[in-house]
Design a protein around this motif. Structure first.
Motif, PDB file in Angstrom:
ATOM      1  N   GLU A 147       6.292  -2.508  16.716  1.00 54.84           N
ATOM      2  CA  GLU A 147       5.920  -1.875  15.471  1.00 54.84           C
ATOM      3  C   GLU A 147       6.802  -2.452  14.396  1.00 54.84           C
ATOM      4  O   GLU A 147       6.687  -1.882  13.246  1.00 54.84           O
ATOM      5  N   LEU A 148       7.682  -3.282  14.754  1.00 54.71           N
ATOM      6  CA  LEU A 148       8.488  -3.840  13.559  1.00 54.71           C
ATOM      7  C   LEU A 148       8.015  -5.101  12.718  1.00 54.71           C
ATOM      8  O   LEU A 148       7.097  -5.481  13.530  1.00 54.71           O
TER       9      LEU A 148
ATOM     10  N   TYR B  24       6.492   4.787   8.814  1.00 53.75           N
ATOM     11  CA  TYR B  24       5.406   5.766   9.000  1.00 53.75           C
ATOM     12  C   TYR B  24       5.256   6.515  10.402  1.00 53.75           C
ATOM     13  O   TYR B  24       5.217   5.676  11.371  1.00 53.75           O
ATOM     14  N   ILE B  25       4.832   7.474  10.584  1.00 53.10           N
ATOM     15  CA  ILE B  25       4.805   8.523  11.589  1.00 53.10           C
ATOM     16  C   ILE B  25       3.169   8.276  12.039  1.00 53.10           C
ATOM     17  O   ILE B  25       2.325   8.500  11.604  1.00 53.10           O
ATOM     18  N   THR B  26       3.386   7.305  13.173  1.00 54.66           N
ATOM     19  CA  THR B  26       2.011   7.245  13.970  1.00 54.66           C
ATOM     20  C   THR B  26       1.533   8.274  15.017  1.00 54.66           C
ATOM     21  O   THR B  26       0.225   8.637  14.828  1.00 54.66           O
TER      22      THR B  26
ATOM     23  N   LEU C 203       7.141   5.799  15.477  1.00 53.04           N
ATOM     24  CA  LEU C 203       7.159   5.302  13.948  1.00 53.04           C
ATOM     25  C   LEU C 203       6.500   3.831  13.920  1.00 53.04           C
ATOM     26  O   LEU C 203       6.562   3.124  14.872  1.00 53.04           O
ATOM     27  N   SER C 204       6.246   3.569  12.804  1.00 56.79           N
ATOM     28  CA  SER C 204       5.709   1.954  12.794  1.00 56.79           C
ATOM     29  C   SER C 204       6.411   1.590  11.251  1.00 56.79           C
ATOM     30  O   SER C 204       6.471   2.253  10.341  1.00 56.79           O
ATOM     31  N   ARG C 205       6.703   0.228  11.238  1.00 58.56           N
ATOM     32  CA  ARG C 205       6.812  -0.431  10.060  1.00 58.56           C
ATOM     33  C   ARG C 205       5.761  -1.567   9.624  1.00 58.56           C
ATOM     34  O   ARG C 205       5.978  -1.998   8.677  1.00 58.56           O
ATOM     35  N   SER C 206       4.799  -1.681  10.618  1.00 60.46           N
ATOM     36  CA  SER C 206       3.958  -2.978  10.370  1.00 60.46           C
ATOM     37  C   SER C 206       2.436  -2.037  10.185  1.00 60.46           C
ATOM     38  O   SER C 206       1.481  -2.626   9.962  1.00 60.46           O
TER      39      SER C 206
ATOM     40  N   ARG D  62      -3.778  -5.420   6.149  1.00 60.22           N
ATOM     41  CA  ARG D  62      -2.388  -5.776   6.203  1.00 60.22           C
ATOM     42  C   ARG D  62      -1.967  -6.749   7.458  1.00 60.22           C
ATOM     43  O   ARG D  62      -2.575  -6.427   8.429  1.00 60.22           O
ATOM     44  N   GLU D  63      -1.285  -7.714   7.233  1.00 61.32           N
ATOM     45  CA  GLU D  63      -0.654  -8.598   8.261  1.00 61.32           C
ATOM     46  C   GLU D  63       0.743  -8.555   7.788  1.00 61.32           C
ATOM     47  O   GLU D  63       1.310  -9.229   7.048  1.00 61.32           O
ATOM     48  N   ALA D  64       1.233  -7.617   8.645  1.00 62.56           N
ATOM     49  CA  ALA D  64       2.789  -6.943   8.256  1.00 62.56           C
ATOM     50  C   ALA D  64       3.794  -8.244   8.224  1.00 62.56           C
ATOM     51  O   ALA D  64       3.950  -9.120   8.927  1.00 62.56           O
ATOM     52  N   GLY D  65       4.504  -8.089   7.059  1.00 62.41           N
ATOM     53  CA  GLY D  65       5.655  -9.184   6.897  1.00 62.41           C
ATOM     54  C   GLY D  65       5.153 -10.462   6.259  1.00 62.41           C
ATOM     55  O   GLY D  65       5.935 -11.336   5.647  1.00 62.41           O
ATOM     56  N   PHE D  66       3.777 -10.675   6.358  1.00 62.77           N
ATOM     57  CA  PHE D  66       3.179 -11.827   5.534  1.00 62.77           C
ATOM     58  C   PHE D  66       2.487 -11.733   4.335  1.00 62.77           C
ATOM     59  O   PHE D  66       2.781 -11.688   3.049  1.00 62.77           O
ATOM     60  N   ARG D  67       1.296 -10.904   4.374  1.00 62.97           N
ATOM     61  CA  ARG D  67       0.615 -10.532   3.251  1.00 62.97           C
ATOM     62  C   ARG D  67      -0.313  -9.264   3.495  1.00 62.97           C
ATOM     63  O   ARG D  67      -0.826  -9.020   4.444  1.00 62.97           O
ATOM     64  N   SER D  68      -0.500  -8.675   2.392  1.00 60.02           N
ATOM     65  CA  SER D  68      -1.672  -7.406   2.336  1.00 60.02           C
ATOM     66  C   SER D  68      -2.477  -7.583   1.083  1.00 60.02           C
ATOM     67  O   SER D  68      -2.324  -8.244   0.104  1.00 60.02           O
TER      68      SER D  68
END
Length: 365
Positions: free
Chosen positions: A165-166, A181-183, A196-199, A227-233
């Motif tokens: 989830e990073l 973010y609490i999933t 938790l999640s960051r992605s 969202r594509e986490a770390g790249f573009r949203s």
């Protein structure tokens, strides 16, 4: 049991919200087990703990019968009437059998029960506090990491942030302060477990709610997030007030609001687009930063065919199809992108001098 113990139970009820009656019942149940275990007693017993003084008594409960076959569980009618002349056959007589040194066992058992109930109550309070924060943002301190999780201290509990989830290439060290973010919040036998999640796309949504007062106040709405986490949203916003610009509100003065979010997400690119009920306009906005000439809508297939200038084709599709993929996720429509030359060759659309469509969107790198 001393009066100090009763006062301690009263204090627990006031401070921890643990019902004193529930504690008394739990202690009595535990004392029955202790009595049977320590005194090798198989008979049916009842333990009574005086709610005012703390005095504990053990009573053997025996069935009143005519012929006694088991002295441990039965008592004859004449013997029962020596205790109470009102006893009849099939009544249950209670005979006090409190052992002389039962006080020591009782004190130890009561301490264990109370400690366990305090732990359970605290776990319950933590669970209730965090289950209300499910799908919300929390800030914590990184404690350690193993092969599967990063462990984050949230104050009263340690949460799990799975490595899956990073965001890509994201690394943390002990003591780092992070937002996540609490999933999911689960109540397990070991206590509350918080994932938790960051992605997750929800992290982006909550960050905008924190940074943009108009969203927090409900004037501007977030209609969709891709969202594509770390790249573009991409995030689609709509204003309930015609005088409030939803895209400008999210960008903020000199781009300060969105830049704060970009920094939190380690440089993730964010496209802020205006939501529209007009699907042609919405799809065109969603393909930002590419320019769009024309959008054709096929309702039955829930598909939009988009024509872009030849020089904008690669930008519209994006690296490895990312821009088109995110636009499709954002709008919920399939998007088929063609350049002017492709459109002319495949279905005879003639090139025109018509300008590009008006698109209300901002891309932040």
């Amino acid at each position: 049991m001393s009066m100090d113990f009763i006062e301690a139970l009263n204090e627990l009820e006031r401070e921890k919200g643990i019902s004193k009656d529930i504690l008394f019942e739990a202690i009595e149940a535990a004392l029955i087990s202790s009595y049977k275990r320590n005194f090798n007693a198989a008979q049916n017993v009842r333990v009574d703990m005086n709610r005012m003084t703390g005095v504990i008594k053990v009573f053997a409960r025996k069935l009143v019968v005519e012929d006694v076959l088991d002295l441990r569980t039965e008592i004859s009618l004449p013997a029962a009437r020596e205790i109470n002349p009102n006893f009849q056959l099939d009544d249950v007589a209670e005979i006090e059998v409190t052992p002389r040194d039962f006080g020591r066992i009782a004190a130890q058992t009561a301490k264990q029960v109370v400690t366990q109930r305090i732990r359970e109550a605290e776990r319950g309070l933590i669970y209730n506090a965090f289950v209300e924060k499910e799908e919300d943002i929390v800030t914590g301190i990184v404690q350690r990491q193993d092969m599967r999780n990063v462990y984050v201290d949230l104050g009263k509990v340690e949460a799990h942030l799975p490595l899956t989830e990073l965001m890509p290439n994201e690394k943390f060290k002990h003591g780092d302060r992070i937002k996540a973010y609490i999933t999911k919040v689960e109540n397990t036998t070991k206590g509350p477990q918080i994932l938790l999640s960051r992605s997750h796309p929800g992290l982006l949504k909550r960050l905008f709610e924190l940074e943009v007062p108009e969203i927090f106040d409900g004037v501007v709405e977030i209609r969709s997030v891709a969202r594509e986490a770390g790249f573009r949203s991409k995030i689609a916003v709509h204003s309930r007030n015609a005088e409030v610009d939803p895209v400008g509100s999210c960008v903020g003065p000199k781009g300060n609001r969105v830049q704060t979010i970009v920094n939190e997400l380690r440089g993730e690119k964010i496209d802020i687009v205006r939501y529209s009920e007009d699907i042609e306009e919405y799809v065109a906005n969603a393909l930002s930063p590419s320019k769009v000439l024309e959008v054709g809508v096929f309702e039955s297939e829930k598909m939009a065919r988009v024509i872009v200038p030849d020089y904008q084709l690669s930008l519209a599709i994006g690296i490895k199809g990312q821009n088109a993929r995110l636009a499709a996720k954002l709008t919920g429509w399939k998007i088929d992108i063609k350049s002017e030359s492709q459109a002319e060759e495949e279905f005879g659309r003639e090139k025109t001098d018509l300008g590009e469509l008006n698109q209300d969107s901002v891309s932040i790198d």
